[in-house]
Design a protein around this motif. Structure first.
Motif, PDB file in Angstrom:
ATOM      1  N   LYS A 164       0.825  -1.212   0.000  1.00  0.00           N
ATOM      2  CA  LYS A 164       0.000   0.000   0.000  1.00  0.00           C
ATOM      3  C   LYS A 164       0.860   1.263   0.000  1.00  0.00           C
ATOM      4  N   GLU A 165       1.906   1.261   0.840  1.00  0.00           N
ATOM      5  CA  GLU A 165       2.780   2.434   0.943  1.00  0.00           C
ATOM      6  C   GLU A 165       4.007   2.323   0.043  1.00  0.00           C
ATOM      7  N   SER A 166       4.155   1.190  -0.622  1.00  0.00           N
ATOM      8  CA  SER A 166       5.234   0.964  -1.602  1.00  0.00           C
ATOM      9  C   SER A 166       6.642   1.040  -0.999  1.00  0.00           C
ATOM     10  N   TYR A 167       6.903   0.161  -0.031  1.00  0.00           N
ATOM     11  CA  TYR A 167       8.271   0.046   0.474  1.00  0.00           C
ATOM     12  C   TYR A 167       8.515  -1.351   1.040  1.00  0.00           C
ATOM     13  N   LEU A 168       9.797  -1.696   1.140  1.00  0.00           N
ATOM     14  CA  LEU A 168      10.232  -2.932   1.789  1.00  0.00           C
ATOM     15  C   LEU A 168      10.926  -2.578   3.091  1.00  0.00           C
ATOM     16  N   LYS A 169      10.683  -3.347   4.123  1.00  0.00           N
ATOM     17  CA  LYS A 169      11.491  -3.249   5.347  1.00  0.00           C
ATOM     18  C   LYS A 169      12.557  -4.327   5.229  1.00  0.00           C
ATOM     19  N   VAL A 170      13.807  -3.905   5.201  1.00  0.00           N
ATOM     20  CA  VAL A 170      14.917  -4.834   4.976  1.00  0.00           C
ATOM     21  C   VAL A 170      15.712  -4.985   6.256  1.00  0.00           C
TER      22      VAL A 170
END
Length: 302
Positions: A164-170
């Motif tokens: 939805k927010e267009s990011y990855l938590k890496v």
């Protein structure tokens, strides 16, 4: 990280990226094991991430007193330099304690990168008619589109993707987490893979949250990712030494070439120091040098 872990990774690197023979790999690993023994017994369990130039220098000095041949001593230095150069390339260490072993002049390591056309060739070499092919395409697009390390790729969790927010938590090295923007193109590929490929295969209960799975439903290994990329590179007719990390280098280089701020690139790569990221400015300078040599009127023949 222990000596055993990093030596195993180094062995994989020598085999699949450098294409060394088994005998050469055995010699390199034996040399590093000797340094490991010295670090663990004489330096009170000093690890590969904390050993210093002075420690290595003292180790080599102690060996030299045992009257080994000059050829053996040269090979030890070569093995040690290769090992720590690998750790820097893999971004496990920010500094290289072996750089000065042959002299006071510091060298700059310039990583191999791929052009966008090269990456396109590798993608086109994938047979996407198969489930494994679709998975491999998605993996490479994530490596290149998000600038992940191979360890971050194989550990990537579904629960860490925010579509939805267009990011990855890496989850990066040193237990540090960072947030990487997810392009719509890459986001759609991941969704397609999750919904049409991963969902219909068997899934090991321990790896239910892992994005990329092997045919047994378990997390991928570094070795398999190396092999997949090596085979695709050969199939695409690209004659560079390519590893999973090459896509990360290409991610950073292409961002810089297109005007991205170095600080933002540092954040996206998860570098603790800006000096690590600055290596990519050297790549840009190399490109500028080539432009001047090729196009400046003073460099053209009459």
């Amino acid at each position: 990280m222990t000596w055993d872990e990093k030596i195993k990774d180094f062995e994989t690197f020598l085999k699949f990226e450098r294409n060394f023979s088994d005998n050469t790999i055995d010699a390199y690993i034996r040399d590093i094991r000797k340094l490991q023994d010295y670090a663990e017994f004489d330096l009170e369990n000093t690890g590969p991430l904390t050993i210093t130039y002075e420690n290595i220098q003292e180790y080599l000095y102690q060996l030299s007193k045992k009257k080994f041949s000059e050829r053996s001593q040269a090979r030890w230095i070569s093995s040690i330099k290769s090992f720590f150069k690998y750790l820097v390339e893999d971004e496990v260490r920010d500094d290289n304690p072996a750089t000065l072993l042959e002299g006071p002049k510091l060298g700059i390591y310039l990583p191999d990168t791929l052009s966008f056309d090269d990456i396109d060739k590798i993608i086109r070499a994938i047979n996407t008619d198969t489930d494994l092919g679709q998975r491999n395409k998605c993996m490479i697009e994530v490596l290149y589109g998000c600038g992940l390390r191979v360890s971050e790729l194989i550990d990537l969790k579904i629960s860490n993707i925010n579509f939805k927010e267009s990011y990855l938590k890496v989850d990066g090295k040193g237990d540090k987490s960072r947030f990487v923007p997810l392009a719509k193109f890459t986001s759609n590929l991941i969704k397609t893979y999750l919904n049409t490929v991963r969902s219909k295969g068997k899934i090991n209960k321990k790896h239910e949250d892992i994005v990329f799975l092997n045919s047994r439903g378990s997390a991928m290994s570094r070795v398999i990712v190396f092999i997949i990329i090596k085979e695709l590179t050969e199939k695409a007719g690209i004659r560079k030494r390519i590893s999973p990390h090459t896509f990360r280098h290409s991610f950073a280089t292409h961002l810089l070439q297109n005007g991205a701020d170095l600080r933002y690139i540092q954040e996206m790569l998860g570098h603790s120091s800006i000096t690590t990221t600055e290596i990519y400015t050297h790549l840009k300078n190399e490109e500028l040098r080539d432009v001047i040599l090729n196009y400046h009127p003073r460099n053209k023949g009459e």
